[in-house]
Design an enzyme around this catalytic site. Structure first.
Site, PDB file in Angstrom:
ATOM      1  N   TYR A  37       0.846  -1.204   0.000  1.00 22.42           N
ATOM      2  CA  TYR A  37       0.000   0.000   0.000  1.00 22.42           C
ATOM      3  C   TYR A  37       0.880   1.252   0.000  1.00 22.42           C
ATOM      4  O   TYR A  37       0.727   2.151  -0.844  1.00 22.42           O
ATOM      5  CB  TYR A  37      -0.935  -0.021   1.223  1.00 22.42           C
ATOM      6  CG  TYR A  37      -1.577   1.310   1.532  1.00 22.42           C
ATOM      7  CD1 TYR A  37      -2.599   1.816   0.730  1.00 22.42           C
ATOM      8  CD2 TYR A  37      -1.165   2.077   2.619  1.00 22.42           C
ATOM      9  CE1 TYR A  37      -3.188   3.045   1.000  1.00 22.42           C
ATOM     10  CE2 TYR A  37      -1.748   3.303   2.897  1.00 22.42           C
ATOM     11  CZ  TYR A  37      -2.757   3.783   2.093  1.00 22.42           C
ATOM     12  OH  TYR A  37      -3.329   5.006   2.369  1.00 22.42           O
ATOM     13  N   LYS A  62       1.281   4.086  -2.965  1.00 22.35           N
ATOM     14  CA  LYS A  62       0.947   5.501  -2.747  1.00 22.35           C
ATOM     15  C   LYS A  62       2.149   6.377  -3.138  1.00 22.35           C
ATOM     16  O   LYS A  62       1.993   7.467  -3.681  1.00 22.35           O
ATOM     17  CB  LYS A  62       0.537   5.768  -1.286  1.00 22.35           C
ATOM     18  CG  LYS A  62      -0.757   5.091  -0.850  1.00 22.35           C
ATOM     19  CD  LYS A  62      -1.982   5.514  -1.654  1.00 22.35           C
ATOM     20  CE  LYS A  62      -2.495   6.889  -1.309  1.00 22.35           C
ATOM     21  NZ  LYS A  62      -3.808   7.158  -1.984  1.00 22.35           N
TER      22      LYS A  62
END
Ligand SMILES: NC(=O)c1ccc[n+]([C@@H]2O[C@H](COP(=O)([O-])OP(=O)(O)OC[C@H]3O[C@@H](n4cnc5c(N)ncnc54)[C@H](OP(=O)(O)O)[C@@H]3O)[C@@H](O)[C@H]2O)c1
Length: 339
Positions: free
Chosen positions: A139, A143
């Site tokens: 994740y 990002k």
């Protein structure tokens, strides 16, 4: 202004849309499941059903927008690596292409301070903090790759906002997941319980995002957003548990042990496809100090957190008590918040 909010069906995106509507902007919401935001549609927001992986649909959704907020993301702590990349990196590329194709003036990308998390204690981090050599989760990595694309985008104004650990009524990720794990008797106290974190009440973050709509000094910059208060994470968790009549006698686990156990759970989860009870990323998030300096946001955006952590926790608690179903997490019993 005409404003498009990707992730407008989600927790932060729906608060942002509400704040934009209150200021008289015309708001379009890109998402897949509009059931949670019927109240926004009733207030005049327009639903644009689209998957971020569908380039043509995302590009078309940007037509006519003056400003695009890109909050849509796969932000769960667990999932297939390919999905994180396709949604968080590919989706961001599609949003940028849409902005460029339709001469959108400004793109505000909602990133995350997890992009600079090293897995160790980190105090008063500013935006200039370099990315780590290794990211603590797929994740966080995706990002960061989204930030790269936004920073490289030409032909439009860009602003990156990194809100830390959102909470508030309607959240399904952070505090409700911990509460749910505690209810199921599956919440251990990881670490020494003294780690400090900066939380962000969701309406404060929505305020910061609205300020980023046209703040002239913000162009090309990245801002961390928090409540500007350092709190002991486990004090907040214990306060919530006590108020809900849940036990605060949690089993204590040193972080090193939690990391080993979570690593094993992740391996099992990779084989079974079932979300693990705990990930190494979440164990570190729960045990490590992570505080930030928000001077830049105060200076350039005029950001000033209106709702304190204490008030925000009281509001969250009231929502949990009033209607457990509206804030109950999708994955009951898993101590795995993201963000
Ligand atoms: N929550 C935190 O603590 C935190 C902290 C730092 C940064 N952030 C960032 O803030 C943003 C919003 O997070 P949140 O907490 O509001 O998460 P959330 O409630 O899970 O919302 C995620 C949003 O993304 C949309 N989305 C996900 N996959 C999609 C896809 N394939 N196609 C179209 N839309 C898709 C969802 O739409 P549907 O549900 O309609 O599919 C939803 O609107 C994210 O970018 C996240 O990385 C969150």
């Amino acid at each position: 202004m005409q404003v498009l909010v990707t992730g407008g069906t989600g927790f932060l995106g729906s608060y942002l849309a509400r704040a934009l509507l209150a200021q008289g902007h015309q708001v379009r919401l890109l998402g897949r499941n509009f059931a949670p935001v019927q109240h926004l549609l009733a207030q005049g927001a327009i639903a644009l059903p689209a998957d971020l992986r569908d380039r043509a649909a995302v590009v078309a959704a940007c037509a006519g927008a003056d400003v695009v907020y890109h909050a849509g993301a796969k932000s769960e702590p667990w999932g297939r690596r390919a999905d994180f990349h396709a949604i968080n990196v590919g989706g961001t590329a599609h949003v940028i292409a849409g902005c460029q194709a339709h001469a959108v003036r400004r793109l505000v990308y909602i990133s995350s301070p997890s992009v600079i998390f090293t897995g160790r204690d980190q105090h008063l981090l500013a935006e200039a903090q370099p990315y780590p050599r290794r990211f603590t989760s797929v994740y966080a990595h995706t990002k960061k790759l989204g930030e790269d694309l936004v920073n490289q985008a030409i032909g439009l104004e860009t602003v990156i906002i990194r809100p830390k650990a959102l909470f508030g009524p309607g959240d399904t990720a952070l505090l409700p997941r911990l509460i749910s794990a505690a209810r199921a008797g599956r919440l251990p106290l990881i670490g020494d319980g003294r780690n400090q974190v900066d939380l962000s009440y969701v309406e404060n973050v929505a305020d910061a995002l609205v300020l980023a709509l046209d703040a002239p000094r913000a162009v090309g910059n990245t801002y961390t957003i928090t409540n500007g208060e350092h709190v002991r994470l486990w004090d907040v968790i214990f306060e919530l548990l006590q108020a809900l009549g849940l036990s605060t006698q949690l089993r204590r686990i040193p972080l090193a042990l939690a990391l080993v156990a979570a690593g094993a759970m992740e391996l099992r989860a990779a084989a079974s496809g079932q979300e693990p009870l705990l990930t190494r990323y979440t164990a570190a998030i729960l045990a490590r100090t992570q505080t930030y300096d928000i001077t830049a946001a105060r200076r350039d955006l005029g950001y000033n957190p209106r709702v304190s952590v204490a008030e925000g926790v009281a509001r969250t608690l009231a929502a949990v008590q009033q209607n457990r179903r509206t804030v109950e997490p999708r994955n009951r019993g898993r101590a795995t918040p993201s963000g």
